[in-house]
Design an enzyme around this catalytic site. Structure first.
Site, short mmCIF file in Angstrom:
data_model
loop_
_atom_site.label_atom_id
_atom_site.label_comp_id
_atom_site.label_asym_id
_atom_site.label_seq_id
_atom_site.Cartn_x
_atom_site.Cartn_y
_atom_site.Cartn_z
N HIS A 83 31.14 36.91 55.18
CA HIS A 83 31.63 37.49 56.43
C HIS A 83 32.47 38.73 56.14
O HIS A 83 33.26 38.72 55.19
CB HIS A 83 32.50 36.48 57.18
N GLU A 120 36.49 37.30 48.02
CA GLU A 120 37.21 38.57 47.92
C GLU A 120 38.11 38.58 46.68
O GLU A 120 38.17 39.59 45.97
CB GLU A 120 38.00 38.83 49.20
N ASP A 134 34.37 49.69 31.75
CA ASP A 134 33.75 51.00 31.86
C ASP A 134 34.62 52.10 31.25
O ASP A 134 34.14 52.98 30.54
CB ASP A 134 33.44 51.33 33.31
#
Length: 176
Positions: A83, A120, A134
């Site tokens: 959601h 989340e 990265d």
């Protein structure tokens, strides 16, 4: 922990076995919170470079923190059937653990809503770890991301859940 884990049916599959976004419209709006963690293990020299601020890409933790916060806000676009949520708080923090040559990433997500924020919190940790990787991969391509998990969640009908203390650790030192 307040309650033992209960066996439940998969909520994202309907009676015909099809993918299904859960209807939360009848759930009460409550304050919901989730915390997650993950680890990035690296060479001691890489960790020292980050700590001393000598990385040529700049403040690795600041960039990874912003990436984690942004990722939490975009979770419904990344994970099918999640959601879209109006988050009221997202925090991403880093704990340098030199004895293990690693960084612990911790996230907190919070809102007042009808569904939880575990995805989340996990997304925030995952993307912060990926960003750290990265930014450092040129000097340490063998880094290892591990131990990403929910530590605690609160709110809603199920109340408070917390990971049991005393969990074991993997060979790399990250919790399993």
């Amino acid at each position: 922990m307040d309650k033992p884990a209960q066996q439940a049916a998969f909520s994202h599959v309907n009676s015909r076995g099809e993918a299904n976004m859960v209807d939360v419209s009848s759930k009460a709006v409550t304050v919901r919170e989730a915390r997650a963690e993950g680890y990035v293990q690296m060479q001691a020299s890489t960790l020292k470079m980050i700590i001393n601020g000598h990385h040529h890409k700049g403040d690795v933790f600041s960039v990874a923190r912003i990436a984690g916060i942004q990722a939490a806000k975009q979770t419904s676009q990344l994970i099918p059937l999640c959601h879209p949520l109006m988050l009221s708080k997202v925090a991403v923090d880093f704990e340098v653990q030199p004895a293990h040559n690693r960084v612990r990433i911790h996230s907190l997500c919070k809102l007042s809503g009808q569904t939880g924020v575990e995805m989340e919190a996990l997304t925030a940790v995952s993307v912060a770890a990926l960003t750290l990787f990265d930014m450092c991969k040129a000097v340490d391509p063998a880094m290892c991301i591990s131990g990403i998990r929910v530590l605690e969640k609160q709110g809603g009908k199920s109340g408070h859940w917390q990971l049991e203390s005393g969990t074991t650790e993997t060979a790399t030192g990250a919790p399993s």
